[in-house]
Design a protein around this motif. Structure first.
Motif, PDB file in Angstrom:
ATOM      1  N   ALA A 223       0.827  -1.204   0.000  1.00 22.10           N
ATOM      2  CA  ALA A 223       0.000   0.000   0.000  1.00 22.10           C
ATOM      3  C   ALA A 223       0.864   1.258   0.000  1.00 22.10           C
ATOM      4  N   GLY A 224       2.041   1.131  -0.583  1.00 23.08           N
ATOM      5  CA  GLY A 224       2.927   2.288  -0.693  1.00 23.08           C
ATOM      6  C   GLY A 224       2.549   3.147  -1.888  1.00 23.08           C
ATOM      7  N   ARG A 225       3.499   3.936  -2.348  1.00 19.27           N
ATOM      8  CA  ARG A 225       3.249   4.873  -3.434  1.00 19.27           C
ATOM      9  C   ARG A 225       2.719   4.175  -4.682  1.00 19.27           C
ATOM     10  N   ILE A 226       3.387   3.103  -5.070  1.00 19.65           N
ATOM     11  CA  ILE A 226       2.969   2.441  -6.297  1.00 19.65           C
ATOM     12  C   ILE A 226       1.703   1.608  -6.060  1.00 19.65           C
ATOM     13  N   GLY A 227       1.529   1.133  -4.823  1.00 22.10           N
ATOM     14  CA  GLY A 227       0.283   0.436  -4.478  1.00 22.10           C
ATOM     15  C   GLY A 227      -0.911   1.359  -4.614  1.00 22.10           C
ATOM     16  N   ASN A 228      -0.733   2.583  -4.198  1.00 18.84           N
ATOM     17  CA  ASN A 228      -1.802   3.576  -4.340  1.00 18.84           C
ATOM     18  C   ASN A 228      -2.180   3.809  -5.799  1.00 18.84           C
ATOM     19  N   VAL A 229      -1.158   3.862  -6.657  1.00 19.44           N
ATOM     20  CA  VAL A 229      -1.426   4.038  -8.086  1.00 19.44           C
ATOM     21  C   VAL A 229      -2.266   2.872  -8.608  1.00 19.44           C
ATOM     22  N   HIS A 230      -1.845   1.675  -8.261  1.00 26.03           N
ATOM     23  CA  HIS A 230      -2.553   0.504  -8.772  1.00 26.03           C
ATOM     24  C   HIS A 230      -3.980   0.419  -8.210  1.00 26.03           C
ATOM     25  N   ALA A 231      -4.142   0.793  -6.935  1.00 26.13           N
ATOM     26  CA  ALA A 231      -5.485   0.746  -6.331  1.00 26.13           C
ATOM     27  C   ALA A 231      -6.461   1.563  -7.175  1.00 26.13           C
ATOM     28  N   LYS A 232      -6.013   2.727  -7.596  1.00 20.41           N
ATOM     29  CA  LYS A 232      -6.865   3.600  -8.398  1.00 20.41           C
ATOM     30  C   LYS A 232      -7.259   2.920  -9.715  1.00 20.41           C
ATOM     31  N   SER A 233      -6.315   2.269 -10.363  1.00 20.65           N
ATOM     32  CA  SER A 233      -6.609   1.591 -11.624  1.00 20.65           C
ATOM     33  C   SER A 233      -7.574   0.424 -11.432  1.00 20.65           C
ATOM     34  N   ILE A 234      -7.365  -0.314 -10.325  1.00 21.53           N
ATOM     35  CA  ILE A 234      -8.234  -1.478 -10.073  1.00 21.53           C
ATOM     36  C   ILE A 234      -9.677  -1.006  -9.883  1.00 21.53           C
TER      37      ILE A 234
ATOM     38  N   VAL B 161     -10.824  -6.012  -3.380  1.00 31.35           N
ATOM     39  CA  VAL B 161     -11.495  -6.514  -2.174  1.00 31.35           C
ATOM     40  C   VAL B 161     -10.612  -6.470  -0.934  1.00 31.35           C
ATOM     41  N   ALA B 162      -9.295  -6.582  -1.128  1.00 31.97           N
ATOM     42  CA  ALA B 162      -8.447  -6.658   0.067  1.00 31.97           C
ATOM     43  C   ALA B 162      -7.079  -6.058  -0.207  1.00 31.97           C
ATOM     44  N   ILE B 163      -6.494  -5.495   0.872  1.00 34.14           N
ATOM     45  CA  ILE B 163      -5.184  -4.857   0.757  1.00 34.14           C
ATOM     46  C   ILE B 163      -4.334  -5.284   1.955  1.00 34.14           C
ATOM     47  N   ALA B 164      -3.068  -5.623   1.677  1.00 39.37           N
ATOM     48  CA  ALA B 164      -2.148  -5.952   2.773  1.00 39.37           C
ATOM     49  C   ALA B 164      -0.917  -5.068   2.674  1.00 39.37           C
TER      50      ALA B 164
ATOM     51  N   LEU C 191      -5.773   2.932   2.932  1.00 33.88           N
ATOM     52  CA  LEU C 191      -6.088   2.752   1.512  1.00 33.88           C
ATOM     53  C   LEU C 191      -7.373   1.935   1.348  1.00 33.88           C
ATOM     54  N   ALA C 192      -7.534   0.924   2.185  1.00 32.82           N
ATOM     55  CA  ALA C 192      -8.730   0.077   2.117  1.00 32.82           C
ATOM     56  C   ALA C 192      -9.978   0.905   2.407  1.00 32.82           C
TER      57      ALA C 192
END
Lengths: 336, 336, 336, 336
Positions: free
Chosen positions: D9-20, D29-32, D42-43
């Motif tokens: 859930a770091g910088r790049i995780g945040n980017v991907h969350a937005k795309s998903i 559905v879930a973030i670790a 982020l969740a």
């Protein structure tokens, strides 16, 4: 007003003749060529005399000679002309053989006459603007220089065979450009070459596409891309990344027109070849030579510069062959 | 080889002298100027003779005269030179007065000698490429032409007062450009002008900033933007929207260098003024004149073209004053 | 978090729905459309309810309505919504009739609720950067503004007939742009129009190609070029000459790729139409509205701005018809 | 609709969350994250649950995991997730160690689940357009590829020390780009590196400026320029010389505005860093992954691609150290 003898009435001799005549501070008095008819034709055009090389070199009323003959005569003519007290502008390269060039440099030094080597690209207004901006500190220290240098089409294989190879014949301009921009000669040369444009070039033992990476003593790097074929014309660009910015010199285009249709926006190609792209550079080169001769100052491009570029070319040729970085020590290539 | 007399040794006379001399098909034999010293200086530079205007016009050995004197002498000199059997290239405008220009045209027609008006911009390689592309059908019918034409700085107010005003003095080039691109003269002119750059220009009765819209018989439109001041240099562009595309001719820049720093990417300004931007155009203009004289064909720019542009200028001047569209009927402005 | 009702579920309604949903400070709760199925489809997509216009306007839990219905309903809906206490963002134009728009403005003023008109182009990052640079004094006083605004293809003639004409339908965006950039409404409008793209548009009483020149009280000039057809896509540029420089905002291209071949250098076309070019602008427009509603400050685009642009459109329509400059006095067109 | 667990859930995780979340075909559905608070934050933002990595991998209702954790966990997580039957999108690089990556590849192959490596640049619209044009034969055979890839500023030295070095950490993107464009892995790698931007990087055993030349089996050449510092922003360009033309992909700029003053023409900088430049690429990457998962076809970027790029990185690291070209045989570096 300096009186000038032109040695060589071929394509590049014609270019220089025009610059000599256009400059109010120089007078074209005599022209020589192995093809005497060519010399006569050019001489007639500009009100000069067609004479032999020896005759011109021994004429005490002539102040300077411009050597635009074939490469294998350059060293001999530089030595003869300086021995006869002439100032000399000689086309690149000094020689295809580094040791011969070094001997020529030593001989010319003994005669104490100024010799300039024709690295015309230094006088291109775009590259010159990059150099000025760098030297003015506009991008801080230059760190990574990239030169793109593509010809529109490969020369005949017959020429390739006597050319000394891509590194000595074509890349030598780029080696000088890198040395000039960075104000130093490199300490290490790594080259990768391939013959992908024309198999016949490979069969002749040369490459037609190459990448050469130069490392300088303080860690700066220059990389040069060469190709013998860019179908759209002469592609001559450079860019320099510095500590506080980037400088880029682009191509000069045939015109400024863009046509936008459903296919996209179509703009002009680069100027086709060196006669078009560097016409202003040749004129400026000659002006710089005349001014240096008249003022007695240092030549803007020296015989040492010509030798340096040749040493890099020799190192690149070797590096591409053995797949190893080649160092330059005391101006000569050394495999570590 | 045609023998040429140059009338006028001022700034633009100097430009033309260079073109005449550089062209192997023309010889500059004589120069006249009200300031005889100026004529002598220029004549010495190029191996010509300084003579009087009458002397040149009456010299039967001279084939052509180039009129680069002040505007108020143009019509008289065109008439005298054509009467004396010379071919004539005359700087724009033909005259500041439309009726005088029409009379001059009639007189010249009687003498049957070719007269070309110096609308040099037609010979700019960029604008010429636009014209060629249009005529080749590359964007279908041209429908909406937009010309940007800004000078770097306003002339002195003393000049403004005798200039005939922005529309006759400056925009006249753009009027010719529009007529040439579209191959027709407009039928209606609407102009809006303002004096915002320099209040003194307004006090002198002129404008320094203007927009002129030309409507052509078949519905095509051209719009011209003029300003006496673009501090970054001479801004000379055009774009033409057609049925199947857009053509744009941009400025020629001082060099191709870009410097990117934290402030953005800085590239070069346009060439500063007409001497820089249109140097190649002046040379090409002269070549076209010489060729037309030698081949006896039609002039590439005619006296009719000069009269047309002047009629548009007169209509624009009127339209800007009365705030109404002004029609052109039989080549003369008519308020509906 | 403001609760929003969307009136209109057509093409532009869909664009706005996306912006409303993407903004964490706004919630799309209800959608109405004369085509109820369209409202339902969009509502389902975003978890909103499809309801009637009246229902939405009378729902006290809804804070704001976004009016994206057909133009003829705008004035009535602005009045009804503001009467019901809603904040309103209404698509342009306010109305096709200036008097009706003025009455609507008066009514809305009585209700004291904020109304913003959807001149989305003000939120384009490129035009916004021009405005910021001007306001920061980077080119001194702006003197001559030129707007290029071409659509890729004309709408059906059936639409043309109810559109109010090119000046009210298409150029109105450009009128607002000019007023916004210059921070003032013009005092005089001169328009030239033609129907050259499609004769059927002329037969329907409209023009498809036009040039409109606006003069401002202090002498500044804006010129707008419009065409209903630029086959290469949506052409949306502006340039502003100022006392110390020039600002230009170019098109956004489909990509940054150039292909250079013997034909020249081909780069990408502009983004095709307003949905592509102005997607980011629509999002920014909505963010600006929500922020103004939440903070209770002035709307970034006011109903007055909408009325101003409409008055210019009316003046332009008249000017193009009568061939005279039309003045604006007290916000209404006046023939001198 | 595929259900997705996000690991990291770091910088790049945040980017991907937005795309998903933005993709209608996938549900987050879930973030670790090792930092559980970051996962929770982020969740909450996206209506997902914060859970442990093991929990997510063992949850049979989750179809796919996106691995955006630190590099040293990639191989283990790819193995665990594929063993648990998940489709996987893993950020680059696969691992810092080539042998570990090869073992991971073998393990994943046994589980038969699709694994995609996050070489996002392939999905940049500009680079993708170059690839399409090349594959469509628009410039004939590609012969000489040049990639420019500069970061705006170097990372902290603490990061440099664990990064695997410039070639594994930064250039790996460019190695994949070259392999992708040319559709092959190189056979020989020559690298020159220097530490000129920051001496501390050199003291940490890494370089900050480098040129890497790749030779392919059929003689094609790619050259990559890297620098950790381009103060004007993220510089991401490529150009490809082919037998019949040149393709160039330029930077995306912050806007299209140019300001011309007496200093020149100033235009915008490149988008600052990868979040700005590649936002659309990340979205497209995720769409491509989801589509491949749903359709069961080949991944657009494979684990083999990830291994290839890593092998080149290892060869480059070695070549820069020993000053010799390093060959790749059976996917592993070999000194000749």
């Amino acid at each position: 007003m300096i009186k000038v003898g032109l040695l060589g009435a071929g394509r590049i001799g014609n270019v220089h003749a025009k610059s000599i005549v256009a400059n109010p501070a120089s007078q074209l008095v005599a022209i020589a060529d192995v093809n005497h008819a060519a010399a006569e034709k050019l001489a007639n055009e500009y009100g000069a005399q067609a004479r032999t090389v020896d005759d011109i070199i021994n004429d005490r009323s002539i102040d300077a000679v411009l050597i635009a003959t074939s490469t294998d005569t350059h060293s001999d003519l530089i030595e003869a002309a300086t021995a006869a007290g002439k100032a000399v502008l000689c086309e690149k390269p000094v020689d295809l053989d580094l040791e011969r060039a070094l001997a020529c440099q030593a001989a010319a030094a003994r005669h104490g006459r100024p010799v300039m080597i024709g690295f015309n690209r230094r006088f291109d207004p775009n590259f010159a603007a990059v150099k000025r901006a760098l030297d003015a500190g506009e991008i801080g220290r230059g760190e990574l220089l990239a030169i793109t240098s593509f010809d529109p089409a490969p020369p005949p294989v017959s020429y390739i065979k006597v050319s000394g190879g891509l590194f000595r014949d074509m890349a030598i301009h780029d080696f000088d450009m890198a040395c000039w921009i960075f104000g130093a000669a490199p300490v290490e040369v790594s080259a990768v070459g391939t013959s992908i444009v024309d198999a016949a070039i490979g069969e002749a033992g040369d490459v037609d596409t190459a990448v050469i990476t130069l490392r300088f003593a303080d860690g700066r790097i220059a990389v040069i891309k060469n190709s013998r074929r860019a179908v759209y014309g002469y592609d001559q660009r450079l860019e320099l990344l510095g500590a506080t910015g980037l400088l880029q010199a682009g191509n000069m285009l045939e015109n400024t027109v863009a046509k936008t249709t459903t296919a996209g926006a179509l703009s002009a190609k680069p100027e086709f070849f060196f006669l078009e792209r560097y016409m202003r550079a040749y004129e400026a080169e000659w002006r710089a030579f005349v001014q240096a001769v008249e003022q007695g100052g240092a030549m803007p491009v020296t015989l040492q510069d010509g030798v340096n570029a040749l040493a890099v070319a020799e190192a690149a040729t070797l590096s591409a062959r053995i797949g190893r970085a080649v160092k330059l020590a005391d101006g000569r290539p050394v495999v570590a």
